[in-house]
Scaffold this motif. Sequence first.
Motif, PDB file in Angstrom:
ATOM      1  N   TYR A  65       3.358   8.453   5.889  1.00  0.00           N
ATOM      2  CA  TYR A  65       3.612   7.343   6.812  1.00  0.00           C
ATOM      3  C   TYR A  65       3.007   6.082   6.226  1.00  0.00           C
ATOM      4  N   ASP A  66       3.552   4.947   6.588  1.00  0.00           N
ATOM      5  CA  ASP A  66       3.005   3.669   6.148  1.00  0.00           C
ATOM      6  C   ASP A  66       1.606   3.481   6.738  1.00  0.00           C
ATOM      7  N   VAL A  67       0.798   2.712   6.036  1.00  0.00           N
ATOM      8  CA  VAL A  67      -0.563   2.406   6.486  1.00  0.00           C
ATOM      9  C   VAL A  67      -0.497   1.777   7.879  1.00  0.00           C
ATOM     10  N   VAL A  68      -1.453   2.129   8.713  1.00  0.00           N
ATOM     11  CA  VAL A  68      -1.659   1.716  10.112  1.00  0.00           C
ATOM     12  C   VAL A  68      -0.533   2.115  11.066  1.00  0.00           C
ATOM     13  N   THR A  69       0.347   2.986  10.636  1.00  0.00           N
ATOM     14  CA  THR A  69       1.358   3.516  11.553  1.00  0.00           C
ATOM     15  C   THR A  69       0.664   4.413  12.573  1.00  0.00           C
ATOM     16  N   GLY A  70       1.032   4.271  13.829  1.00  0.00           N
ATOM     17  CA  GLY A  70       0.566   5.188  14.868  1.00  0.00           C
ATOM     18  C   GLY A  70       1.482   6.402  14.907  1.00  0.00           C
TER      19      GLY A  70
ATOM     20  N   ASN B  14      -4.770   5.463   8.643  1.00  0.00           N
ATOM     21  CA  ASN B  14      -5.603   4.586   7.841  1.00  0.00           C
ATOM     22  C   ASN B  14      -6.237   5.333   6.667  1.00  0.00           C
TER      23      ASN B  14
ATOM     24  N   GLU C 210       0.841  -1.183   0.000  1.00  0.00           N
ATOM     25  CA  GLU C 210       0.000   0.000   0.000  1.00  0.00           C
ATOM     26  C   GLU C 210       0.879   1.236   0.000  1.00  0.00           C
TER      27      GLU C 210
ATOM     28  N   THR D 136      -3.971   6.953  13.964  1.00  0.00           N
ATOM     29  CA  THR D 136      -3.607   5.759  13.206  1.00  0.00           C
ATOM     30  C   THR D 136      -3.756   6.114  11.740  1.00  0.00           C
TER      31      THR D 136
END
Length: 168
Positions: free
Chosen positions: A36-41, A73, A4, A71
């Motif tokens: 940021y990468d997906v689902v990174t907090g 998303n 993604e 998050t």
Amino acid sequence: IVEEAPIQLSVTVQGAGDVTSTPAGISCGSDCSETYDVVTGVTLTATPEGSAVFAGWSGACTGTATTCTLTMNGPKLVTATFSNKPVLTVTKAGSGSGTVSSSPGGVDCGTDCTEPYNLGTTVTLTASPSRKIQNFLKPDELKRLDAALIDLAAEQPERMLGFNALRL
């Protein structure tokens, strides 16, 4: 395996302050956007400058806590708002030499009659007459002095012992 694409986080700052992120990437003053990468907090931290205070978040973050965790998303837009602290200014009147102090500290009016405080702070002012006046008043009378300026010559001329006018 499908990879993604990174997701965009954009921050806007209104007023005098900065926003930084953990993990690193946002340092808004200068760098207000990061992917940021997906689902990174991502935790954003608001830091006021000078006499400003953090007033709150809007957009993907809400509330008045200085940190916000998201998050990633989907794309996020966040605004951090800073405002100036209200400033308390004490003005003494008359020709006396008393002082006014504050609790919490900050005002010591003899020398420092102005102080910024955080929004919602309750400030108690205490007036203290000069030693000249204290020598002519009873202890219970001194306790009644507060932030109000009292014209002793008008209210209790018998306590002035020959002084024409003394004011705090």
